[in-house]
Scaffold this motif. Structure first.
Motif, PDB file in Angstrom:
ATOM      1  N   LEU A 196       0.823  -1.206   0.000  1.00  0.00           N
ATOM      2  CA  LEU A 196       0.000   0.000   0.000  1.00  0.00           C
ATOM      3  C   LEU A 196       0.858   1.257   0.000  1.00  0.00           C
ATOM      4  N   THR A 197       1.987   1.209   0.709  1.00  0.00           N
ATOM      5  CA  THR A 197       2.853   2.380   0.818  1.00  0.00           C
ATOM      6  C   THR A 197       3.826   2.509  -0.348  1.00  0.00           C
ATOM      7  N   CYS A 198       4.054   1.414  -1.094  1.00  0.00           N
ATOM      8  CA  CYS A 198       5.099   1.418  -2.126  1.00  0.00           C
ATOM      9  C   CYS A 198       4.576   1.314  -3.554  1.00  0.00           C
ATOM     10  N   LEU A 199       3.369   0.816  -3.735  1.00  0.00           N
ATOM     11  CA  LEU A 199       2.833   0.593  -5.082  1.00  0.00           C
ATOM     12  C   LEU A 199       1.637   1.500  -5.342  1.00  0.00           C
ATOM     13  N   PRO A 200       1.405   1.872  -6.611  1.00  0.00           N
ATOM     14  CA  PRO A 200       0.219   2.681  -6.935  1.00  0.00           C
ATOM     15  C   PRO A 200      -1.056   1.932  -6.568  1.00  0.00           C
ATOM     16  N   PRO A 201      -1.943   2.532  -5.780  1.00  0.00           N
ATOM     17  CA  PRO A 201      -3.112   1.796  -5.281  1.00  0.00           C
ATOM     18  C   PRO A 201      -4.146   1.454  -6.342  1.00  0.00           C
ATOM     19  N   ALA A 202      -4.399   2.363  -7.295  1.00  0.00           N
ATOM     20  CA  ALA A 202      -5.472   2.142  -8.264  1.00  0.00           C
ATOM     21  C   ALA A 202      -5.237   0.903  -9.134  1.00  0.00           C
ATOM     22  N   PRO A 203      -4.055   0.755  -9.788  1.00  0.00           N
ATOM     23  CA  PRO A 203      -3.847  -0.459 -10.593  1.00  0.00           C
ATOM     24  C   PRO A 203      -3.902  -1.732  -9.757  1.00  0.00           C
ATOM     25  N   MET A 204      -3.380  -1.669  -8.530  1.00  0.00           N
ATOM     26  CA  MET A 204      -3.368  -2.846  -7.662  1.00  0.00           C
ATOM     27  C   MET A 204      -4.806  -3.270  -7.319  1.00  0.00           C
ATOM     28  N   CYS A 205      -5.658  -2.306  -6.966  1.00  0.00           N
ATOM     29  CA  CYS A 205      -7.044  -2.619  -6.641  1.00  0.00           C
ATOM     30  C   CYS A 205      -7.791  -3.137  -7.864  1.00  0.00           C
ATOM     31  N   ALA A 206      -7.475  -2.591  -9.033  1.00  0.00           N
ATOM     32  CA  ALA A 206      -8.125  -3.044 -10.259  1.00  0.00           C
ATOM     33  C   ALA A 206      -7.792  -4.504 -10.541  1.00  0.00           C
ATOM     34  N   VAL A 207      -6.530  -4.882 -10.372  1.00  0.00           N
ATOM     35  CA  VAL A 207      -6.110  -6.270 -10.598  1.00  0.00           C
ATOM     36  C   VAL A 207      -6.782  -7.203  -9.588  1.00  0.00           C
ATOM     37  N   ILE A 208      -6.798  -6.794  -8.322  1.00  0.00           N
ATOM     38  CA  ILE A 208      -7.401  -7.617  -7.261  1.00  0.00           C
ATOM     39  C   ILE A 208      -8.875  -7.878  -7.540  1.00  0.00           C
ATOM     40  N   ASN A 209      -9.624  -6.803  -7.786  1.00  0.00           N
ATOM     41  CA  ASN A 209     -11.067  -6.949  -7.983  1.00  0.00           C
ATOM     42  C   ASN A 209     -11.396  -7.626  -9.308  1.00  0.00           C
ATOM     43  N   GLY A 210     -10.578  -7.378 -10.325  1.00  0.00           N
ATOM     44  CA  GLY A 210     -10.777  -8.064 -11.598  1.00  0.00           C
ATOM     45  C   GLY A 210     -10.606  -9.564 -11.456  1.00  0.00           C
ATOM     46  N   THR A 211      -9.612  -9.978 -10.673  1.00  0.00           N
ATOM     47  CA  THR A 211      -9.387 -11.406 -10.437  1.00  0.00           C
ATOM     48  C   THR A 211     -10.566 -12.032  -9.701  1.00  0.00           C
ATOM     49  N   VAL A 212     -11.079 -11.327  -8.704  1.00  0.00           N
ATOM     50  CA  VAL A 212     -12.240 -11.824  -7.952  1.00  0.00           C
ATOM     51  C   VAL A 212     -13.441 -12.003  -8.880  1.00  0.00           C
ATOM     52  N   ILE A 213     -13.663 -11.047  -9.782  1.00  0.00           N
ATOM     53  CA  ILE A 213     -14.785 -11.139 -10.713  1.00  0.00           C
ATOM     54  C   ILE A 213     -14.658 -12.368 -11.604  1.00  0.00           C
ATOM     55  N   VAL A 214     -13.448 -12.627 -12.096  1.00  0.00           N
ATOM     56  CA  VAL A 214     -13.221 -13.801 -12.960  1.00  0.00           C
ATOM     57  C   VAL A 214     -13.558 -15.088 -12.216  1.00  0.00           C
ATOM     58  N   LEU A 246     -19.832 -10.358  -6.625  1.00  0.00           N
ATOM     59  CA  LEU A 246     -19.620  -9.636  -7.882  1.00  0.00           C
ATOM     60  C   LEU A 246     -19.909  -8.146  -7.717  1.00  0.00           C
ATOM     61  N   ALA A 247     -20.956  -7.825  -6.935  1.00  0.00           N
ATOM     62  CA  ALA A 247     -21.280  -6.418  -6.688  1.00  0.00           C
ATOM     63  C   ALA A 247     -20.157  -5.732  -5.909  1.00  0.00           C
ATOM     64  N   VAL A 248     -19.632  -6.428  -4.896  1.00  0.00           N
ATOM     65  CA  VAL A 248     -18.528  -5.871  -4.097  1.00  0.00           C
ATOM     66  C   VAL A 248     -17.305  -5.633  -4.977  1.00  0.00           C
ATOM     67  N   ALA A 249     -16.911  -6.661  -5.750  1.00  0.00           N
ATOM     68  CA  ALA A 249     -15.723  -6.550  -6.594  1.00  0.00           C
ATOM     69  C   ALA A 249     -15.941  -5.528  -7.708  1.00  0.00           C
ATOM     70  N   GLY A 250     -17.166  -5.492  -8.258  1.00  0.00           N
ATOM     71  CA  GLY A 250     -17.459  -4.522  -9.303  1.00  0.00           C
ATOM     72  C   GLY A 250     -17.351  -3.089  -8.813  1.00  0.00           C
ATOM     73  N   ALA A 251     -17.865  -2.851  -7.587  1.00  0.00           N
ATOM     74  CA  ALA A 251     -17.754  -1.514  -6.988  1.00  0.00           C
ATOM     75  C   ALA A 251     -16.294  -1.149  -6.770  1.00  0.00           C
ATOM     76  N   GLY A 252     -15.494  -2.112  -6.290  1.00  0.00           N
ATOM     77  CA  GLY A 252     -14.062  -1.862  -6.089  1.00  0.00           C
ATOM     78  C   GLY A 252     -13.342  -1.593  -7.390  1.00  0.00           C
ATOM     79  N   LEU A 253     -13.706  -2.323  -8.462  1.00  0.00           N
ATOM     80  CA  LEU A 253     -13.072  -2.124  -9.776  1.00  0.00           C
ATOM     81  C   LEU A 253     -13.403  -0.751 -10.349  1.00  0.00           C
ATOM     82  N   LEU A 254     -14.673  -0.353 -10.258  1.00  0.00           N
ATOM     83  CA  LEU A 254     -15.075   0.964 -10.752  1.00  0.00           C
ATOM     84  C   LEU A 254     -14.377   2.088  -9.992  1.00  0.00           C
ATOM     85  N   LYS A 255     -14.269   1.901  -8.681  1.00  0.00           N
ATOM     86  CA  LYS A 255     -13.577   2.917  -7.872  1.00  0.00           C
ATOM     87  C   LYS A 255     -12.118   3.039  -8.273  1.00  0.00           C
TER      88      LYS A 255
END
Length: 246
Positions: free
Chosen positions: A93-111, A234-243
């Motif tokens: 969280l302190t060393c990596l850009p948060p937006a791309p990391m959250c997008a990858v995490i939530n995208g994986t959950v959706i899959v 899916l709703a939780v992960a989708g909201a996280g991905l959009l954010k």
């Protein structure tokens, strides 16, 4: 206490009740729903610490009724991994850009959630090491994005143990993780007298919602429950991905 009008207090109580119903049915989802709804009338800094207290209260009130159905063996390995993974997630969280990391995490959950909705299932139950690694991934994600539940939810949802065992185990798991997170909030002075008063004042609608949701759960069959949980996930992960994207 927070300065809210009558209709704002009614909104708060209705939001907590609705989120409590979802929590009673699925064993998770309260934090996401109530945080989104309450931040419409209150600043996030006042909402998030109190949500943790409500989550703990809901789990403490709920766990005695499902205690015997918890898969304590798997829960122990998941928790061990979570405790180890959380510091790594905080470092990310302190060393990596948060937006791309959250997008990858939530995208994986959706899959993975879509795969389960289509009927895909693992050929065998995960072993101890695999279970600990799933817990560690949840800890990493929780430390990095405060949303470490999806890997563990998918773990119990794909387990052959059944819906009741998965739901009970999630209730116990989130009691542990929320208590762990609350320690950090307490250390940083986020719990004030207003926080405790606000939490206590809204316990009745929370308890009523969880109790009603638990009654709904008893009327659901296995497949309907799994579908409901996957759609919620899916709703939780989708909201996280959009954010993360916007």
């Amino acid at each position: 206490m927070f300065e809210l009008g009558f209709f704002e207090w009614a909104w708060v109580a209705a939001s907590i009740f609705a989120a409590g119903v979802v929590r009673g049915i699925a064993g998770f989802g309260f934090s996401l729903i109530v945080t989104v709804l309450l931040t419409l009338v209150l600043p996030p800094a006042q909402v998030v610490p109190v949500v943790l207290l409500w989550e703990i209260a809901a789990s403490i009130g709920h766990l005695p009724f499902v205690y015997r159905e918890v898969d304590w063996k798997s829960l122990g390995w998941l928790t061990s991994g979570m405790l180890l993974g959380t510091p790594l997630g905080v470092w990310m969280l302190t060393c990596l850009p948060p937006a791309p990391m959250c997008a990858v995490i939530n995208g994986t959950v959706i899959v993975f959630a879509l795969m389960l909705l289509r009927g895909s299932k693992p050929r065998r139950s995960p072993g101890r090491l695999e279970t600990a690694l799933i817990g560690m991934s949840g800890g990493v994600i929780n430390g990095a994005s405060a949303n470490g539940g999806p890997p563990v939810i998918l773990f119990f949802l794909s387990s052959p143990a059944g819906a009741a065992v998965g739901r009970a185990s999630l209730i116990a798991y989130f009691l542990l993780t929320d208590s762990w997170a609350s320690l950090f909030c307490w250390q940083n002075g986020l719990f004030t007298l207003d926080s405790w008063l606000f939490m206590a004042l809204m316990l009745p609608p929370l308890a009523l919602g969880v109790a009603l949701g638990s009654r709904f759960f008893r009327g659901l069959d296995e497949e309907k429950f799994k579908k409901l949980v996957l759609l919620l996930l899916l709703a939780v992960a989708g909201a996280g991905l959009l954010k993360a994207l916007f």
